[in-house]
Design a protein around this motif. Structure first.
Motif, short mmCIF file in Angstrom:
data_model
loop_
_atom_site.label_atom_id
_atom_site.label_comp_id
_atom_site.label_asym_id
_atom_site.label_seq_id
_atom_site.Cartn_x
_atom_site.Cartn_y
_atom_site.Cartn_z
N SER A 12 -27.42 96.74 67.01
CA SER A 12 -27.31 97.24 68.38
C SER A 12 -28.25 96.47 69.31
N HIS A 13 -27.97 96.59 70.60
CA HIS A 13 -28.78 95.98 71.65
C HIS A 13 -28.94 94.47 71.43
N GLN A 15 -28.94 90.87 72.39
CA GLN A 15 -29.10 90.10 73.62
C GLN A 15 -29.21 88.62 73.25
N LYS A 29 -24.99 90.97 76.15
CA LYS A 29 -25.76 91.85 77.03
C LYS A 29 -25.87 93.27 76.43
N GLY A 30 -26.50 93.34 75.28
CA GLY A 30 -26.67 94.65 74.65
C GLY A 30 -25.49 95.09 73.82
N HIS A 32 -23.14 96.20 70.72
CA HIS A 32 -23.34 97.05 69.54
C HIS A 32 -22.17 96.84 68.59
N SER A 66 -33.01 89.47 71.23
CA SER A 66 -33.46 90.74 70.66
C SER A 66 -32.27 91.45 70.03
N LEU A 67 -32.56 92.35 69.10
CA LEU A 67 -31.54 93.22 68.50
C LEU A 67 -32.25 94.29 67.68
N GLN A 68 -31.48 95.31 67.32
CA GLN A 68 -31.93 96.33 66.37
C GLN A 68 -30.95 96.32 65.21
N LYS A 215 -20.36 92.55 76.14
CA LYS A 215 -20.40 93.79 75.38
C LYS A 215 -19.13 93.96 74.56
#
Length: 228
Positions: A12-13, A15, A29-30, A32, A66-68, A215
């Protein structure tokens, strides 16, 4: 051909920006994405929308801004995240890369140690036994793709990413490729396929995502976005 390990992947998230300053272009852009064991997800989007960028990030080949990340519901981040992705994910490019040498020699690179029986089984699975001594670079596009799939068959990744796997194939080759991909799914291997050629892959599709404006959006088989 069971997967070595069933893998559930949640990212998720996401970028990702290329360039700096006024020349910077934000591709993701974020976004998921949730990939479940044994499911086939088709990924659509206009040329330049970032499909290949997304898949390279998922494969651990490209560092995002970035990411999760969670693998099998275990959160992780940083360098460890990229390392785990490379361990679990195999990415096949649109044009399968062939090394110098025969089909058999190219296939052997998928194994860490010699195992003629496994190699023969992989050739039989991909219907390439009659081409085993052929120079791999002389294969047709469909045969090269089947050789790449035979390498994946030997490696048995938890997640298999494919970028336009049926591009530039005739109908017969597309049906054959679709059948082989269906066998990966039946074995519990998670599939994410970026494609413009939906017709031959719809039979194995569980979900369809469209990458738009950085997205990921859920869509039905006809490509109509689903409301949530």
């Amino acid at each position: 051909m069971p997967a070595k390990k069933l893998v559930e992947l949640q990212i998720s998230h996401i970028q990702k920006t290329f360039g700096k300053g006024k020349h910077a272009k934000k591709i993701l852009k974020g976004a998921h994405i949730h990939l479940k064991p044994g499911e086939c997800t088709l990924l659509s989007g206009k040329n330049g929308s970032g499909k290949s960028t997304l898949m390279r990030i998922i494969a651990g080949l490209l560092k995002p801004d970035s990411l999760q990340l969670a693998i099998n519901q275990q959160q992780t981040s940083g360098r460890k995240a990229c390392r785990l992705l490379r361990q679990q994910v195999m990415y096949l490019y649109q044009e399968a890369y062939m090394f110098d040498g025969s089909v058999m020699r190219n296939l052997s690179y998928a194994l860490s140690e010699k195992n003629p029986q496994k190699l023969q089984s992989a050739l039989r699975w991909a219907d390439l036994e009659h081409r085993k001594d052929t120079q791999a670079k002389c294969l047709s596009g469909g045969e090269k793709q089947r050789l790449a799939l035979a390498q994946a068959w030997l490696k048995r990744p938890g997640i298999l990413l494919l970028d336009e796997p049926t591009a530039n194939m005739d109908k017969h080759a597309k049906r054959r490729t679709g059948k082989l991909l269906g066998e990966f799914k039946q074995a519990g291997i998670t599939l994410l396929i970026a494609t413009h050629d939906l017709d031959h892959l719809l039979p194995i599709m569980d979900r369809r995502l469209i990458l738009e404006n950085g997205k990921l959006l859920e869509a039905n088989k006809r490509g109509t976005l689903q409301t949530k």
